[in-house]
Design an enzyme around this catalytic site. Structure first.
Site, mmCIF file in Angstrom:
data_model
loop_
_atom_site.group_PDB
_atom_site.id
_atom_site.type_symbol
_atom_site.label_atom_id
_atom_site.label_comp_id
_atom_site.label_asym_id
_atom_site.label_seq_id
_atom_site.Cartn_x
_atom_site.Cartn_y
_atom_site.Cartn_z
ATOM 1 N N CYS A 10 38.549 37.938 50.182
ATOM 2 C CA CYS A 10 37.654 36.924 50.201
ATOM 3 C C CYS A 10 36.287 37.329 49.777
ATOM 4 O O CYS A 10 36.078 38.383 49.223
ATOM 5 C CB CYS A 10 37.559 36.748 51.882
ATOM 6 S SG CYS A 10 38.869 36.396 52.520
ATOM 7 N N GLY A 36 38.605 34.211 45.902
ATOM 8 C CA GLY A 36 39.377 33.140 46.759
ATOM 9 C C GLY A 36 39.258 31.722 46.247
ATOM 10 O O GLY A 36 38.014 31.310 46.384
ATOM 11 N N ASN A 111 35.267 39.573 55.121
ATOM 12 C CA ASN A 111 36.204 39.960 53.900
ATOM 13 C C ASN A 111 36.745 41.296 54.179
ATOM 14 O O ASN A 111 36.036 42.102 54.566
ATOM 15 C CB ASN A 111 35.188 40.179 52.577
ATOM 16 C CG ASN A 111 35.809 40.831 51.489
ATOM 17 O OD1 ASN A 111 35.340 41.473 50.534
ATOM 18 N ND2 ASN A 111 37.166 40.521 51.356
ATOM 19 N N GLY A 112 38.062 41.132 54.338
ATOM 20 C CA GLY A 112 38.743 42.526 54.565
ATOM 21 C C GLY A 112 39.988 42.157 55.177
ATOM 22 O O GLY A 112 40.611 40.882 55.251
ATOM 23 N N CYS A 245 37.024 50.640 47.622
ATOM 24 C CA CYS A 245 38.278 50.434 46.986
ATOM 25 C C CYS A 245 38.276 50.361 45.491
ATOM 26 O O CYS A 245 37.421 49.680 44.739
ATOM 27 C CB CYS A 245 38.776 48.892 47.396
ATOM 28 S SG CYS A 245 40.013 48.159 46.473
ATOM 29 N N TYR A 251 40.509 45.230 39.058
ATOM 30 C CA TYR A 251 40.710 43.863 38.813
ATOM 31 C C TYR A 251 40.026 42.710 39.378
ATOM 32 O O TYR A 251 39.686 41.921 38.984
ATOM 33 C CB TYR A 251 42.329 43.582 39.200
ATOM 34 C CG TYR A 251 42.815 42.276 39.305
ATOM 35 C CD1 TYR A 251 43.098 41.504 38.425
ATOM 36 C CD2 TYR A 251 42.732 41.473 40.600
ATOM 37 C CE1 TYR A 251 43.625 40.029 38.404
ATOM 38 C CE2 TYR A 251 43.013 40.320 40.801
ATOM 39 C CZ TYR A 251 43.478 39.586 39.710
ATOM 40 O OH TYR A 251 43.690 38.267 39.781
HETATM 41 P P1 AMP Z 1 53.107 40.080 38.110
HETATM 42 O O1 AMP Z 1 53.488 38.967 37.057
HETATM 43 O O2 AMP Z 1 53.610 39.962 39.325
HETATM 44 O O3 AMP Z 1 53.287 41.571 37.454
HETATM 45 O O4 AMP Z 1 51.425 40.196 38.128
HETATM 46 C C1 AMP Z 1 50.593 40.742 37.243
HETATM 47 C C2 AMP Z 1 49.423 40.067 37.087
HETATM 48 O O5 AMP Z 1 48.594 39.963 38.034
HETATM 49 C C3 AMP Z 1 48.357 40.641 35.911
HETATM 50 O O6 AMP Z 1 47.894 39.884 34.858
HETATM 51 C C4 AMP Z 1 47.125 41.254 36.976
HETATM 52 O O7 AMP Z 1 46.001 41.047 36.172
HETATM 53 C C5 AMP Z 1 47.148 40.049 37.989
HETATM 54 N N1 AMP Z 1 46.813 40.995 39.292
HETATM 55 C C6 AMP Z 1 46.857 41.994 39.794
HETATM 56 N N2 AMP Z 1 46.765 42.355 41.003
HETATM 57 C C7 AMP Z 1 46.443 40.980 41.659
HETATM 58 C C8 AMP Z 1 46.021 40.278 42.784
HETATM 59 N N3 AMP Z 1 45.728 41.197 43.799
HETATM 60 N N4 AMP Z 1 45.780 38.926 42.733
HETATM 61 C C9 AMP Z 1 46.306 38.319 41.810
HETATM 62 N N5 AMP Z 1 46.524 38.793 40.741
HETATM 63 C C10 AMP Z 1 46.492 40.023 40.491
#
Ligand code: AMP
Length: 469
Positions: A10, A36, A111-112, A245, A251
């Site tokens: 969030c 979000g 947020n959290g 974190c 990311y």
């Molecule tokens: P996957 O296809 O499940 O391996 O997702 C990998 C992709 O998700 C990568 O391109 C990351 O940049 C992205 N990603 C990593 N963590 C998150 C997150 N918490 N929420 C949304 N996307 C994420």
């Protein structure tokens, strides 16, 4: 029985003492949209009453009609953008939450993720409390309403003394705005000033958009009370060693933001440089998975001397849903988002850099896409260690079972994504790149060592709290 669901990913924003409070909050939320995309809302105060507008959807859509701002009068406002799992994304769960109670009205944006939410909720329900949402945030509102203390600060302190986990909170009453960051300081929160107005935001990029000056970050365990007397800071909680974190750097946060004392872009670039030191590969070009892989790929290219190219183009205008053609198109989902530039890739030995592999589906599709554009070799590098464990403090990760690296070796993952080689950053390399120094970052998603314990619950409650639908 409704189980409490985690409040994931969030962004929060608040402004006190500005004639265009709700309009500036809308802009602040716009800048925080990456935190979000499911729903958003604003609550404003005109000094006598609170006013609210919230709905499912992106900020630009929910506040599309200018008339809405006439229904959000006053000199102070708080807002929230929310991402959560599908099943719990119902209108009643959209924030900020606003309630009337014996002492007036109060709104809260969170947020959290509160890890002992279910236990407190069960207890409150046994005493007769009735919950309207499945959000952990509502627990704070109930605790606050039950407090016998007089001053808002004391009621908030009393309520939060029961709560464990990750929380950045913004409270708004008719006359006060209060910002809180949990003692571990998991999520970022900063304070800004625009003329005589005080601004609080999850990330500094929201201050930049409204031309507010960055004053400082709100400290772990700090409660900032803003009212007509000015601004006052308190540290009412038991002190713990803060654990911000690290995944915010990897990311989640926006690269132009300044969080935990550092600029996110510079950190990501350094992650890329470190990745190059740890993974030397004979290749012709380095390409990022846009957008999140860009700074790390630049860092990798600069450190290794291998040419950087934009080999994948991203469509920035895709909404949440798209209608698939009836005749299947292979890897449709990722094609809608990304397309390779053939003239860049053809015949080349390519290094492709992303920030993380979660389930492995994206990387697999990307490797295949690059290969079908004619690459001679495809080497995948990840600018973080393997994501082995789920996050219980507010980042949306799937269950451990679904995290590919929790049950597969690097070589098994390499085979699955069909890359010629696969490399991750080491934990030490990540800490060095982040410049962690003495900061004890939370890296539970990489190490499985969780700084705040979560209670062992019944299997049903665990399903409710931790699993996706
Ligand atoms: P996957 O296809 O499940 O391996 O997702 C990998 C992709 O998700 C990568 O391109 C990351 O940049 C992205 N990603 C990593 N963590 C998150 C997150 N918490 N929420 C949304 N996307 C994420």
């Amino acid at each position: 029985m409704n189980f409490v669901r985690p409040e994931e990913e969030c962004g929060i924003f608040g402004i006190y003492n500005h004639p265009e409070a709700s309009n500036l909050t809308y802009l602040g939320l716009y800048a925080l949209q990456h935190r979000g995309q499911e729903s958003c809302g604003i609550v404003s105060s005109d000094g006598m009453d609170l006013h609210t507008h919230k709905s499912m959807g992106l900020v630009a859509d929910v506040f599309e009609d200018e008339e809405i701002f006439h229904t959000l009068p006053g000199n102070s406002a708080i807002g929230h953008v929310r991402y959560s799992t599908t099943g719990s994304s119902v209108l009643k769960n959209v924030q900020p939450i606003m309630v009337d109670y014996s002492r007036g009205s109060i709104a809260v944006a969170h947020n959290g993720n509160i890890v002992n939410a279910q236990i407190i909720k069960d207890e409150l329900e046994a005493w007769g409390s009735i919950f309207q949402t499945t959000m952990d945030t509502e627990i704070i509102v109930h605790l606050l309403a039950m407090s016998k203390a007089n001053a808002l600060l004391d009621r908030i302190t009393e309520a939060l003394a029961r709560v464990e986990g990750a929380y950045c909170l913004l409270f708004l009453t008719e006359t006060q705005m209060v910002a809180v960051r949990d003692p571990n300081g998991f999520r970022p929160l900063c304070l800004g000033k625009r003329g005589d107005a005080y601004v609080v935001a999850s990330e500094s990029c929201a201050l930049d958009l409204i031309e507010a000056k960055f004053v400082r970050e709100i400290e772990p365990g700090e409660v900032v009370v803003i009212d007509k007397e000015g601004i006052n800071s308190f540290f009412p909680f038991k002190k713990v060693i803060p654990t911000p974190c690290i995944f915010e750097f990897i990311y989640f946060a926006r690269p132009d933001s300044y969080i935990f004392g550092k600029n996110v872009y510079m950190v990501r670039k350094e992650l890329g440089r470190q990745l190059a030191r740890e993974n030397k590969i004979d290749a012709d070009i380095v390409i990022p998975v846009p957008d999140s892989g860009v700074p790390a790929a630049l860092g990798y290219a600069q450190e290794s001397g291998i040419r950087f190219e934009f080999g994948l183009m991203r469509n920035h205008y895709i909404g949440r849903t798209f209608i698939e053609p009836q005749q299947a198109i292979r890897h449709f989902g990722v094609k809608i988002k990304l397309n390779p530039v053939q003239d860049i890739i053809k015949g080349k030995r390519v290094i492709v850099i992303d920030d993380s592999i979660v389930r492995g589906t994206t990387s697999r599709k990307i490797v295949k896409m690059i290969r079908s554009a004619g690459a001679a070799e495809v080497h995948t590098l990840i600018s973080a260690p393997p994501t082995d464990y789920p996050c219980y403090y507010g980042i949306d990760t799937p269950t451990r079972k679904e995290l590919i690296s929790s049950s597969h070796t690097v070589d098994e993952i390499r085979k699955y994504i069909t890359a010629d080689s696969l490399g991750y950053l080491s934990v030490d390399g990540m800490l060095q790149a982040v410049g962690a120094g003495n900061t004890n970052f939370c890296k539970a998603c990489f190490s499985g060592s969780y700084p705040v314990e979560f209670p062992i619950l019944s299997p049903e409650a665990q399903l409710g709290i931790f699993n996706k639908e």
